[in-house]
Motif scaffolding. Structure first.
Motif, PDB file in Angstrom:
ATOM      1  N   GLN A  50       0.815  -1.205   0.000  1.00  0.00           N
ATOM      2  CA  GLN A  50       0.000   0.000   0.000  1.00  0.00           C
ATOM      3  C   GLN A  50       0.858   1.269   0.000  1.00  0.00           C
ATOM      4  O   GLN A  50       2.058   1.231   0.297  1.00  0.00           O
ATOM      5  CB  GLN A  50      -0.913  -0.036   1.224  1.00  0.00           C
ATOM      6  CG  GLN A  50      -1.924  -1.181   1.183  1.00  0.00           C
ATOM      7  CD  GLN A  50      -2.836  -1.093  -0.027  1.00  0.00           C
ATOM      8  OE1 GLN A  50      -3.699  -0.212  -0.098  1.00  0.00           O
ATOM      9  NE2 GLN A  50      -2.647  -1.992  -0.993  1.00  0.00           N
ATOM     10  N   PRO A  51       0.254   2.449  -0.316  1.00  0.00           N
ATOM     11  CA  PRO A  51       1.037   3.690  -0.427  1.00  0.00           C
ATOM     12  C   PRO A  51       1.911   4.006   0.776  1.00  0.00           C
ATOM     13  O   PRO A  51       3.041   4.489   0.605  1.00  0.00           O
ATOM     14  CB  PRO A  51      -0.058   4.749  -0.637  1.00  0.00           C
ATOM     15  CG  PRO A  51      -1.129   4.026  -1.385  1.00  0.00           C
ATOM     16  CD  PRO A  51      -1.139   2.640  -0.782  1.00  0.00           C
ATOM     17  N   ASP A  52       1.434   3.735   1.999  1.00  0.00           N
ATOM     18  CA  ASP A  52       2.261   4.051   3.170  1.00  0.00           C
ATOM     19  C   ASP A  52       3.559   3.249   3.170  1.00  0.00           C
ATOM     20  O   ASP A  52       4.584   3.730   3.675  1.00  0.00           O
ATOM     21  CB  ASP A  52       1.477   3.784   4.461  1.00  0.00           C
ATOM     22  CG  ASP A  52       0.480   4.888   4.773  1.00  0.00           C
ATOM     23  OD1 ASP A  52       0.552   5.950   4.118  1.00  0.00           O
ATOM     24  OD2 ASP A  52      -0.374   4.684   5.658  1.00  0.00           O
ATOM     25  N   TRP A  53       3.518   2.022   2.635  1.00  0.00           N
ATOM     26  CA  TRP A  53       4.750   1.238   2.557  1.00  0.00           C
ATOM     27  C   TRP A  53       5.757   1.943   1.651  1.00  0.00           C
ATOM     28  O   TRP A  53       6.957   2.024   1.980  1.00  0.00           O
ATOM     29  CB  TRP A  53       4.461  -0.164   2.015  1.00  0.00           C
ATOM     30  CG  TRP A  53       5.629  -1.101   2.125  1.00  0.00           C
ATOM     31  CD1 TRP A  53       5.899  -1.953   3.152  1.00  0.00           C
ATOM     32  CD2 TRP A  53       6.694  -1.270   1.180  1.00  0.00           C
ATOM     33  NE1 TRP A  53       7.065  -2.650   2.896  1.00  0.00           N
ATOM     34  CE2 TRP A  53       7.584  -2.257   1.704  1.00  0.00           C
ATOM     35  CE3 TRP A  53       6.996  -0.701  -0.062  1.00  0.00           C
ATOM     36  CZ2 TRP A  53       8.731  -2.671   1.031  1.00  0.00           C
ATOM     37  CZ3 TRP A  53       8.150  -1.104  -0.730  1.00  0.00           C
ATOM     38  CH2 TRP A  53       9.002  -2.086  -0.189  1.00  0.00           C
ATOM     39  N   TYR A  54       5.277   2.467   0.531  1.00  0.00           N
ATOM     40  CA  TYR A  54       6.183   3.126  -0.413  1.00  0.00           C
ATOM     41  C   TYR A  54       6.675   4.468   0.123  1.00  0.00           C
ATOM     42  O   TYR A  54       7.832   4.856  -0.117  1.00  0.00           O
ATOM     43  CB  TYR A  54       5.496   3.289  -1.768  1.00  0.00           C
ATOM     44  CG  TYR A  54       5.237   1.951  -2.426  1.00  0.00           C
ATOM     45  CD1 TYR A  54       6.281   1.216  -2.973  1.00  0.00           C
ATOM     46  CD2 TYR A  54       3.967   1.393  -2.447  1.00  0.00           C
ATOM     47  CE1 TYR A  54       6.065  -0.031  -3.543  1.00  0.00           C
ATOM     48  CE2 TYR A  54       3.733   0.153  -3.021  1.00  0.00           C
ATOM     49  CZ  TYR A  54       4.782  -0.557  -3.558  1.00  0.00           C
ATOM     50  OH  TYR A  54       4.564  -1.786  -4.107  1.00  0.00           O
ATOM     51  N   ARG A  55       5.829   5.175   0.853  1.00  0.00           N
ATOM     52  CA  ARG A  55       6.301   6.418   1.482  1.00  0.00           C
ATOM     53  C   ARG A  55       7.449   6.119   2.446  1.00  0.00           C
ATOM     54  O   ARG A  55       8.447   6.849   2.502  1.00  0.00           O
ATOM     55  CB  ARG A  55       5.146   7.100   2.215  1.00  0.00           C
ATOM     56  CG  ARG A  55       4.058   7.648   1.280  1.00  0.00           C
ATOM     57  CD  ARG A  55       3.020   8.457   2.063  1.00  0.00           C
ATOM     58  NE  ARG A  55       2.006   8.991   1.170  1.00  0.00           N
ATOM     59  CZ  ARG A  55       0.804   8.457   0.968  1.00  0.00           C
ATOM     60  NH1 ARG A  55       0.473   7.327   1.630  1.00  0.00           N
ATOM     61  NH2 ARG A  55      -0.059   9.004   0.146  1.00  0.00           N
ATOM     62  N   LYS A  56       7.298   5.035   3.207  1.00  0.00           N
ATOM     63  CA  LYS A  56       8.370   4.631   4.125  1.00  0.00           C
ATOM     64  C   LYS A  56       9.623   4.234   3.338  1.00  0.00           C
ATOM     65  O   LYS A  56      10.745   4.570   3.732  1.00  0.00           O
ATOM     66  CB  LYS A  56       7.887   3.468   4.989  1.00  0.00           C
ATOM     67  CG  LYS A  56       8.910   2.965   5.995  1.00  0.00           C
ATOM     68  CD  LYS A  56       8.354   1.836   6.847  1.00  0.00           C
ATOM     69  CE  LYS A  56       8.148   0.574   6.028  1.00  0.00           C
ATOM     70  NZ  LYS A  56       7.742  -0.595   6.878  1.00  0.00           N
ATOM     71  N   LYS A  57       9.445   3.538   2.238  1.00  0.00           N
ATOM     72  CA  LYS A  57      10.590   3.112   1.429  1.00  0.00           C
ATOM     73  C   LYS A  57      11.324   4.318   0.866  1.00  0.00           C
ATOM     74  O   LYS A  57      12.574   4.343   0.845  1.00  0.00           O
ATOM     75  CB  LYS A  57      10.113   2.191   0.307  1.00  0.00           C
ATOM     76  CG  LYS A  57      11.229   1.651  -0.581  1.00  0.00           C
ATOM     77  CD  LYS A  57      12.309   0.924   0.209  1.00  0.00           C
ATOM     78  CE  LYS A  57      11.760  -0.246   1.009  1.00  0.00           C
ATOM     79  NZ  LYS A  57      12.861  -0.914   1.769  1.00  0.00           N
ATOM     80  N   ARG A  59      11.581   7.234   2.214  1.00  0.00           N
ATOM     81  CA  ARG A  59      12.373   7.813   3.302  1.00  0.00           C
ATOM     82  C   ARG A  59      13.635   6.995   3.568  1.00  0.00           C
ATOM     83  O   ARG A  59      14.705   7.550   3.840  1.00  0.00           O
ATOM     84  CB  ARG A  59      11.515   7.914   4.575  1.00  0.00           C
ATOM     85  CG  ARG A  59      10.395   8.937   4.476  1.00  0.00           C
ATOM     86  CD  ARG A  59       9.790   9.257   5.833  1.00  0.00           C
ATOM     87  NE  ARG A  59       9.133   8.104   6.438  1.00  0.00           N
ATOM     88  CZ  ARG A  59       7.862   7.789   6.261  1.00  0.00           C
ATOM     89  NH1 ARG A  59       7.099   8.521   5.458  1.00  0.00           N
ATOM     90  NH2 ARG A  59       7.334   6.739   6.874  1.00  0.00           N
ATOM     91  N   ASP A 105       8.509  14.089  -1.633  1.00  0.00           N
ATOM     92  CA  ASP A 105       7.947  12.996  -2.417  1.00  0.00           C
ATOM     93  C   ASP A 105       8.617  12.863  -3.777  1.00  0.00           C
ATOM     94  O   ASP A 105       9.178  13.831  -4.302  1.00  0.00           O
ATOM     95  CB  ASP A 105       6.441  13.228  -2.628  1.00  0.00           C
ATOM     96  CG  ASP A 105       5.639  13.011  -1.352  1.00  0.00           C
ATOM     97  OD1 ASP A 105       6.181  12.397  -0.409  1.00  0.00           O
ATOM     98  OD2 ASP A 105       4.475  13.458  -1.300  1.00  0.00           O
ATOM     99  N   TRP A 122      -0.573   7.178  -5.606  1.00  0.00           N
ATOM    100  CA  TRP A 122      -0.247   8.168  -4.583  1.00  0.00           C
ATOM    101  C   TRP A 122       0.746   9.216  -5.049  1.00  0.00           C
ATOM    102  O   TRP A 122       0.798  10.318  -4.487  1.00  0.00           O
ATOM    103  CB  TRP A 122       0.266   7.491  -3.316  1.00  0.00           C
ATOM    104  CG  TRP A 122       1.666   6.925  -3.411  1.00  0.00           C
ATOM    105  CD1 TRP A 122       2.031   5.727  -3.948  1.00  0.00           C
ATOM    106  CD2 TRP A 122       2.874   7.538  -2.956  1.00  0.00           C
ATOM    107  NE1 TRP A 122       3.390   5.542  -3.865  1.00  0.00           N
ATOM    108  CE2 TRP A 122       3.926   6.647  -3.253  1.00  0.00           C
ATOM    109  CE3 TRP A 122       3.172   8.748  -2.335  1.00  0.00           C
ATOM    110  CZ2 TRP A 122       5.255   6.935  -2.939  1.00  0.00           C
ATOM    111  CZ3 TRP A 122       4.487   9.028  -2.013  1.00  0.00           C
ATOM    112  CH2 TRP A 122       5.521   8.136  -2.324  1.00  0.00           C
ATOM    113  N   ASP A 195       6.143  -7.246   5.359  1.00  0.00           N
ATOM    114  CA  ASP A 195       5.080  -6.957   4.388  1.00  0.00           C
ATOM    115  C   ASP A 195       5.384  -7.623   3.048  1.00  0.00           C
ATOM    116  O   ASP A 195       4.489  -8.186   2.405  1.00  0.00           O
ATOM    117  CB  ASP A 195       4.922  -5.450   4.197  1.00  0.00           C
ATOM    118  CG  ASP A 195       4.362  -4.758   5.433  1.00  0.00           C
ATOM    119  OD1 ASP A 195       3.419  -5.305   6.026  1.00  0.00           O
ATOM    120  OD2 ASP A 195       4.877  -3.697   5.811  1.00  0.00           O
TER     121      ASP A 195
END
Length: 433
Positions: A50-57, A59, A105, A122, A195
């Motif tokens: 999900q998008p939050d996983w990619y936002r974390k990646k 970072r 981003d 996202w 995940d």
């Protein structure tokens, strides 16, 4: 077998349980059947990250970029774009790139035909070109726009590029300092988090099912051809995936028709293309399948004996199995990749079958079916917990046939964790036809 009968067979197989396996062999007269119980992993969960996983990646990538003093990282390799942004797309001749700045981003540079699809994801910052090849080289076009974003004199990380592509990159950003940094993403991809491993376990559910459906088809159709088995299993797993997956992005079934199913002497060909040969008693049969869910690949390969194996077949099989078990056992944190390979293949050498070795023990697996590191001679990578590999040593007698299992193994502290649930012992690998 008629098409109607095949579809009925597939409905029966698809309805059968597969497979977080608690297995035992049941014998009815001459018929031996492998009985399985079912446990479907997380059936209500998303079948993609999900998008939050990619936002974390993103970072995490930016933290590594800071260590290398990079102002930006530009990714042109489709797999790396998917890994960092989650933007699945059809990779063609049209260049598509992700720009990861040192903060904030990412941005995407895409062909216009991707623009509507990008809007659903996202990553909201994108620029598009009309189509390929266009009046200006599209890689140059991408880097011209990267430069205009305040990076014309910046340190820009790039992946390894051909001479022709590197020329276009320099034309697009002539004053930037280009730094080869593809290993930054590659090394992050080596270690999977929970995940990612959940998606791989989900894919394994379908890979194990495919092996079982191939076994069932062979048992019900004793003189089946290789391409018949492939077609039936591909149909079965496609039906099952369509019925059970919650997301169908990054889903794949290997060609041709889904995998490799060599038997008889052709089972000594590790990458045998399908033939019209017909299965018969005494054959070795390899059912080799993969599955992909949410972009992540796994393998399940199993070797069978058609009819009661003779003493020679048992010796070959035992050598293969000893190598397989040794390889998986030693895929642990701190081990050296080439040492694991040697320990595994030495089991085949000790059994007197060194001349029947044709390949390494395994390869990295994840967003690509084959990716580094390699469980092979010459790879001195120190294994880390969370790395994932195939474990697939094989033994191949060209005058008789071959045996190979492949498991997908997660590196853990004390020993490898085998994701597959399908049995491996010889007494569970006999097919009576």
């Amino acid at each position: 077998m008629s098409n109607a009968n095949r579809r009925q067979f597939l409905r029966t197989v698809a309805g059968a349980a597969a497979l977080s396996v608690s297995a035992d062999v049941v014998t009815f007269g001459r018929m031996r059947r492998l009985r399985m119980t079912t446990a479907m992993p997380d059936p209500q969960a998303h079948d993609r990250l999900q998008p939050d996983w990619y936002r974390k990646k993103i970072r995490q990538v930016q933290e590594e970029m800071q260590k290398r003093k990079l102002d930006a990282l530009v990714l042109l390799k489709a797999t790396n774009v998917i890994y960092t942004t989650g933007y699945f797309h059809l990779s063609t001749e049209r260049p598509l790139a992700a720009l990861i700045p040192k903060a904030g981003d990412p941005a995407l540079f895409i062909p216009e035909l991707e623009s509507d699809q990008v809007k659903l994801w996202w990553v909201k910052d994108y620029e598009s070109y009309f189509d390929f090849p266009g009046p200006v080289n599209r890689v140059r076009w991408i880097f011209e726009r990267v430069a205009k974003r305040g990076l014309d004199h910046g340190r820009i990380g790039i992946e390894e590029a051909t001479a022709g592509r590197l020329k276009q990159i320099k034309l697009g950003a002539p004053h930037a300092t280009l730094v080869h940094a593809g290993d930054l993403i590659e090394h992050q991809r080596w270690v999977k988090d929970e995940d990612e491993l959940r998606l791989m376990r989900r894919a394994m559910y379908f890979a194990d099912f495919t092996v079982q459906s191939g076994r069932d088809y062979a048992q019900h159709n004793g003189n089946a051809t290789e391409d018949h088995i492939l077609k039936a299993t591909a149909d079965a797993v496609a039906d099952k995936m369509s019925a059970e997956l919650n997301d169908v992005v990054g889903v794949g079934i290997e060609p041709p028709f889904g995998g490799l199913v060599p038997f008889g002497k052709r089972s000594s060909f590790p990458h045998a293309v399908p033939s019209k040969d017909r299965l018969k008693k005494g054959d070795a049969l390899i059912l080799s399948f993969g599955a992909q869910v949410g972009g992540y690949n796994v393998e399940c390969e199993r070797s069978f004996c058609v009819g009661t194996p003779n003493d020679y077949a048992k010796r070959l099989y035992d050598a293969m199995l000893a190598a397989h078990d040794t390889g998986a056992e030693n895929m642990k944190e701190g081990a050296i990749a080439q040492d694991v390979d040697k320990k595994s293949l030495d089991q085949i050498r000790k059994a007197g079958f060194e001349k029947f070795l044709k390949h390494r023990t395994g390869h990295g697996i994840g967003l690509e079916g084959h990716e580094p590191p390699w469980i092979a001679e010459g790879d001195k990578t120190v294994l880390k917990e969370g790395m994932t590999f195939s474990c697939e040593p094989g033994v191949y007698d060209p005058d008789w046939g071959g045996f190979r299992h492949s498991d997908t193994v997660v590196v853990r502290k004390d020993k490898g964790e085998i994701m597959n649930t399908y049995p491996t012992r010889l007494d569970q690998m006999v097919i009576e036809v």
